[in-house]
Design a protein around this motif. Structure first.
Motif, PDB file in Angstrom:
ATOM      1  N   ALA A 111       0.602  -0.947   0.065  1.00  0.00           N
ATOM      2  CA  ALA A 111      -0.332   0.023  -0.315  1.00  0.00           C
ATOM      3  C   ALA A 111       0.613   1.379  -0.017  1.00  0.00           C
ATOM      4  O   ALA A 111       0.903   1.940  -0.318  1.00  0.00           O
ATOM      5  N   HIS A 112       2.158   0.889   0.339  1.00  0.00           N
ATOM      6  CA  HIS A 112       2.964   2.381   1.047  1.00  0.00           C
ATOM      7  C   HIS A 112       3.134   3.007  -0.510  1.00  0.00           C
ATOM      8  O   HIS A 112       3.944   3.595  -0.942  1.00  0.00           O
ATOM      9  N   ASP A 113       3.820   1.361  -1.230  1.00  0.00           N
ATOM     10  CA  ASP A 113       4.530   1.888  -2.353  1.00  0.00           C
ATOM     11  C   ASP A 113       3.233   2.267  -3.128  1.00  0.00           C
ATOM     12  O   ASP A 113       3.922   3.310  -4.774  1.00  0.00           O
ATOM     13  N   ALA A 114       2.301   1.758  -2.827  1.00  0.00           N
ATOM     14  CA  ALA A 114       1.362   1.879  -4.619  1.00  0.00           C
ATOM     15  C   ALA A 114       1.069   3.702  -4.242  1.00  0.00           C
ATOM     16  O   ALA A 114       0.136   4.163  -5.557  1.00  0.00           O
ATOM     17  N   HIS A 115       0.512   4.044  -3.361  1.00  0.00           N
ATOM     18  CA  HIS A 115       0.600   5.143  -2.768  1.00  0.00           C
ATOM     19  C   HIS A 115       0.853   6.484  -1.776  1.00  0.00           C
ATOM     20  O   HIS A 115       1.088   5.883  -0.666  1.00  0.00           O
ATOM     21  N   LYS A 116       1.396   7.031  -2.113  1.00  0.00           N
ATOM     22  CA  LYS A 116       2.222   7.960  -1.780  1.00  0.00           C
ATOM     23  C   LYS A 116       0.804   9.624  -0.737  1.00  0.00           C
ATOM     24  O   LYS A 116       0.146  10.074  -1.773  1.00  0.00           O
ATOM     25  N   ALA A 117       0.690   9.083   0.117  1.00  0.00           N
ATOM     26  CA  ALA A 117      -0.276   9.624   1.088  1.00  0.00           C
ATOM     27  C   ALA A 117      -0.116  10.910   1.707  1.00  0.00           C
ATOM     28  O   ALA A 117       1.082  11.001   2.251  1.00  0.00           O
ATOM     29  N   THR A 118      -0.554  12.066   1.647  1.00  0.00           N
ATOM     30  CA  THR A 118      -0.574  13.338   1.932  1.00  0.00           C
ATOM     31  C   THR A 118      -1.168  13.321   3.624  1.00  0.00           C
ATOM     32  O   THR A 118      -0.990  12.064   4.696  1.00  0.00           O
ATOM     33  N   ALA A 128      -4.346  14.821  -1.168  1.00  0.00           N
ATOM     34  CA  ALA A 128      -4.499  13.211  -1.599  1.00  0.00           C
ATOM     35  C   ALA A 128      -5.178  12.072   0.027  1.00  0.00           C
ATOM     36  O   ALA A 128      -3.483  12.742   0.949  1.00  0.00           O
ATOM     37  N   THR A 129      -5.254  11.438  -0.123  1.00  0.00           N
ATOM     38  CA  THR A 129      -6.010  11.384   1.092  1.00  0.00           C
ATOM     39  C   THR A 129      -6.168   9.637   1.325  1.00  0.00           C
ATOM     40  O   THR A 129      -6.278   8.943  -0.039  1.00  0.00           O
ATOM     41  N   VAL A 130      -6.313   8.512   2.557  1.00  0.00           N
ATOM     42  CA  VAL A 130      -6.546   7.559   2.300  1.00  0.00           C
ATOM     43  C   VAL A 130      -7.692   7.003   1.466  1.00  0.00           C
ATOM     44  O   VAL A 130      -8.011   6.101   1.060  1.00  0.00           O
ATOM     45  N   TYR A 131      -8.808   8.302   1.840  1.00  0.00           N
ATOM     46  CA  TYR A 131     -10.090   7.546   0.675  1.00  0.00           C
ATOM     47  C   TYR A 131     -10.115   7.980  -0.243  1.00  0.00           C
ATOM     48  O   TYR A 131     -11.038   6.683  -0.415  1.00  0.00           O
ATOM     49  N   ASP A 132      -8.934   7.767  -0.910  1.00  0.00           N
ATOM     50  CA  ASP A 132      -9.019   8.197  -1.778  1.00  0.00           C
ATOM     51  C   ASP A 132      -8.480   7.226  -3.056  1.00  0.00           C
ATOM     52  O   ASP A 132      -9.068   6.536  -3.581  1.00  0.00           O
ATOM     53  N   GLU A 133      -8.424   6.043  -2.422  1.00  0.00           N
ATOM     54  CA  GLU A 133      -7.992   4.878  -2.817  1.00  0.00           C
ATOM     55  C   GLU A 133      -9.646   3.357  -2.490  1.00  0.00           C
ATOM     56  O   GLU A 133      -9.199   2.608  -2.627  1.00  0.00           O
ATOM     57  N   THR A 174     -17.007  -2.552   5.466  1.00  0.00           N
ATOM     58  CA  THR A 174     -16.889  -3.017   4.063  1.00  0.00           C
ATOM     59  C   THR A 174     -14.934  -2.368   3.672  1.00  0.00           C
ATOM     60  O   THR A 174     -13.760  -2.747   3.179  1.00  0.00           O
ATOM     61  N   VAL A 175     -15.115  -1.609   4.687  1.00  0.00           N
ATOM     62  CA  VAL A 175     -13.833  -1.089   4.040  1.00  0.00           C
ATOM     63  C   VAL A 175     -12.791  -0.507   5.429  1.00  0.00           C
ATOM     64  O   VAL A 175     -13.475  -0.220   6.920  1.00  0.00           O
ATOM     65  N   LEU A 176     -11.917  -0.601   6.137  1.00  0.00           N
ATOM     66  CA  LEU A 176     -10.673  -0.371   7.181  1.00  0.00           C
ATOM     67  C   LEU A 176      -9.550   0.356   6.550  1.00  0.00           C
ATOM     68  O   LEU A 176      -8.492  -0.474   5.868  1.00  0.00           O
ATOM     69  N   THR A 177      -9.424   1.506   7.343  1.00  0.00           N
ATOM     70  CA  THR A 177      -7.766   2.664   6.821  1.00  0.00           C
ATOM     71  C   THR A 177      -7.296   2.696   8.092  1.00  0.00           C
ATOM     72  O   THR A 177      -7.995   2.574   9.153  1.00  0.00           O
ATOM     73  N   GLU A 192      -3.067   4.049   4.905  1.00  0.00           N
ATOM     74  CA  GLU A 192      -3.119   2.863   4.234  1.00  0.00           C
ATOM     75  C   GLU A 192      -4.877   2.382   4.267  1.00  0.00           C
ATOM     76  O   GLU A 192      -4.654   2.103   5.660  1.00  0.00           O
ATOM     77  N   LEU A 193      -5.102   1.568   3.438  1.00  0.00           N
ATOM     78  CA  LEU A 193      -5.862   0.676   3.653  1.00  0.00           C
ATOM     79  C   LEU A 193      -5.820  -0.641   4.289  1.00  0.00           C
ATOM     80  O   LEU A 193      -4.086  -1.473   3.588  1.00  0.00           O
ATOM     81  N   VAL A 194      -6.095  -0.973   4.740  1.00  0.00           N
ATOM     82  CA  VAL A 194      -5.406  -2.470   5.802  1.00  0.00           C
ATOM     83  C   VAL A 194      -7.022  -3.231   6.130  1.00  0.00           C
ATOM     84  O   VAL A 194      -7.557  -2.914   5.632  1.00  0.00           O
ATOM     85  N   GLU A 195      -6.206  -4.574   5.645  1.00  0.00           N
ATOM     86  CA  GLU A 195      -7.532  -6.207   6.054  1.00  0.00           C
ATOM     87  C   GLU A 195      -8.196  -5.491   7.762  1.00  0.00           C
ATOM     88  O   GLU A 195      -8.877  -6.659   7.986  1.00  0.00           O
ATOM     89  N   ALA A 196      -7.443  -5.666   7.960  1.00  0.00           N
ATOM     90  CA  ALA A 196      -7.415  -5.409  10.154  1.00  0.00           C
ATOM     91  C   ALA A 196      -7.078  -3.987  10.952  1.00  0.00           C
ATOM     92  O   ALA A 196      -5.996  -3.579  10.281  1.00  0.00           O
ATOM     93  N   LEU A 197      -7.999  -3.655  11.975  1.00  0.00           N
ATOM     94  CA  LEU A 197      -7.740  -2.646  12.693  1.00  0.00           C
ATOM     95  C   LEU A 197      -6.853  -3.613  13.863  1.00  0.00           C
ATOM     96  O   LEU A 197      -7.972  -4.349  15.006  1.00  0.00           O
ATOM     97  N   SER A 198      -6.098  -3.123  14.777  1.00  0.00           N
ATOM     98  CA  SER A 198      -5.845  -4.200  16.253  1.00  0.00           C
ATOM     99  C   SER A 198      -5.409  -2.789  17.245  1.00  0.00           C
ATOM    100  O   SER A 198      -5.514  -2.010  16.883  1.00  0.00           O
ATOM    101  N   ASP A 199      -5.137  -3.158  18.383  1.00  0.00           N
ATOM    102  CA  ASP A 199      -5.917  -2.825  19.587  1.00  0.00           C
ATOM    103  C   ASP A 199      -4.471  -2.044  20.009  1.00  0.00           C
ATOM    104  O   ASP A 199      -3.286  -2.101  19.893  1.00  0.00           O
TER     105      ASP A 199
END
Length: 468
Positions: A17-24, A31-36, A58-61, A65-72
């Protein structure tokens, strides 16, 4: 759960995600993570009728970056298919609350509207882990929503009351409502009087006491316009709008959340009214428990004031304040009289140290504890002299200095000019000033330079006046 395997897979995903998206920045305008996020993903709002819902995530960020999970402990955003959380819009602050799954708890600290009809729940994981695809239970902070609804409904009543008291030129110029207060900006040409504020407050409280049902109707824009509903100037509306009505007293276009009866506002109290721009005024007000908090704060202040004045009862406060003010005025008069005697003594001493320059008598002195007003009185005495007199006096009080130059008519006949003299003397201290020929004042820049400035006064005067 294979936690080690999950962590390795997560690090691989983060790198991709970091390589594919350069977030501000998180909420940046560029540009934000939400644009992805997949544009086809949307969120249905169900919070008009319920403060809870179960829905698929449906979505976690994270913040970047977009992620598949959020942890403690992680901060991020959750998007679901359906939500009871109201997103910040139309001046109403978004909801807070909790999103819970079988494996984790997420505290929602802010709810925002995203492009494409998505609602973002921003917050922090407080326990466990939440994954995309999980079914979550969403729960809005009921007390915060209730207080916000009160303040939003109060805004509608306030606008109508203002139009009744001030005139139909009153138009909304902005508003904000949260659980603490309502803030309403409106077009008006002058500060409201205390009487006008009381009238507005009384009208709103009358409508609260009448226990009027608040009705919300969904209709087309054309149908809404036929009802006479007020719309915000310049606001863009879709084909279908919500119209909020408080009987026929207030009818407005509004997508926000409201109480179902005016009685639920409890009480309404205006806290402040002031200017925010040319032709725009602002009222801040509170409702319900907000009024109680306001009264509690006022009561506490009165109790503290009573204690400071050593009173046994708050009811004695007004009488004691009046008495204290009378005492202070009397002491001020006594102090002014004493200061005048001191200044008179100092000026008398200065008269005993007169130098003569080209036939004009010159007095220069630094007087302690003398303010600008006292200097002017001394200047009046110099101006009234029949003989040619020039006085250059410095007064110092509470660490601040002032300079005065006064010239009698006979001195002015010699070419003396108080404004020119005091301007040049003040320059030695880094101060500025000036004025008329008979009397002028200047500020002192550096008080430690006053002695040097006064010593220069005679030469300044010598260069300005002619021989007697």
């Amino acid at each position: 759960i294979d936690e080690d395997g999950f962590k390795k897979a997560m690090e691989i995903q983060k790198k991709k995600a970091h390589d594919a998206h350069k977030a501000t920045n998180y909420m940046g305008a560029d540009a934000t993570v939400y644009d992805e996020i997949d544009p086809s993903i949307t969120t249905e709002f169900t919070g008009y009728d319920s403060l809870t819902a179960s829905s698929k995530i449906t979505v976690l960020t994270t913040e970047t970056e977009l992620v598949e999970a959020l942890s403690d402990g992680e901060v991020g955003t959750i998007i679901v298919e359906k939500t009871p959380f109201y997103a910040t819009m139309g001046g109403q602050q978004g909801d807070k609350g909790e999103i819970r799954t079988a494996s984790g708890i997420f505290q929602v600290e802010e709810t925002i509207k995203l492009r494409g009809g998505k609602v973002g729940h921003i917050g922090k994981m407080t326990n466990g882990m939440i994954k995309a695809g999980d079914v979550a239970d969403l729960s809005v902070d009921a007390k915060l929503r209730r207080d916000t609804c009160r303040n939003h409904s109060a805004t509608h009543l306030l606008q109508k009351a203002l139009r009744e008291v001030l005139g139909t030129h009153v138009e909304q110029a902005g508003s904000y409502q949260d659980g603490e207060r309502t803030r309403f900006d409106f077009s008006h040409f002058a500060a409201m009087t205390p009487e006008e504020l009381k009238k507005v407050e009384a009208i709103v409280n009358e409508k609260i006491a009448e226990k009027i049902d608040v009705r919300t109707d969904v209709m087309t824009v054309e149908e809404a316009k036929k009802t006479g509903a007020m719309a915000l100037f310049g606001e863009k509306y879709g084909d279908v709008v919500r119209v909020v009505s408080v009987s026929d007293f207030s009818v407005e276009f509004c997508g926000g959340t409201h109480v179902d009866n005016t009685a639920k506002l409890g009480l309404f109290r205006i806290v402040s009214e002031n200017s925010v721009a040319s032709g725009v005024r602002r009222i801040e007000a509170v409702t319900g428990t907000g009024v109680l908090r306001l009264l509690d704060a006022a009561q506490l202040e009165m109790q503290q004031a009573a204690q400071a004045l050593k009173l046994g009862n708050v009811s004695e406060l007004a009488e004691r304040c009046t008495s204290v003010m009378a005492e202070l005025k009397e002491k001020d008069r006594a102090l002014e009289s004493l200061n005048q005697k001191i200044s008179d003594a100092q000026i008398e001493a200065a008269f005993n140290n007169v130098n003569e320059v080209k036939g004009v008598k010159v007095i220069s002195a630094m007087l302690n504890g003398v303010n600008p007003q006292m200097l002017r009185k001394m200047g009046d005495r110099i101006k009234a002299m029949d003989e040619p007199y020039i006085a250059v006096l410095a007064g110092v009080q509470d660490g601040k200095g002032s300079l005065l130059c006064a010239c009698s008519k006979a001195a002015i006949a010699h070419g003396a000019h108080a404004g020119q003299i005091v301007q040049r003397v003040a320059a030695y201290t880094g101060g500025k000033g000036g004025g008329k020929a008979e009397q002028a004042m200047a500020g002192v820049g550096q008080t430690y330079m006053i002695d040097e400035a006064l010593m220069a006064a005679e030469n300044i005067i010598r260069n300005l006046i002619s021989e007697g």
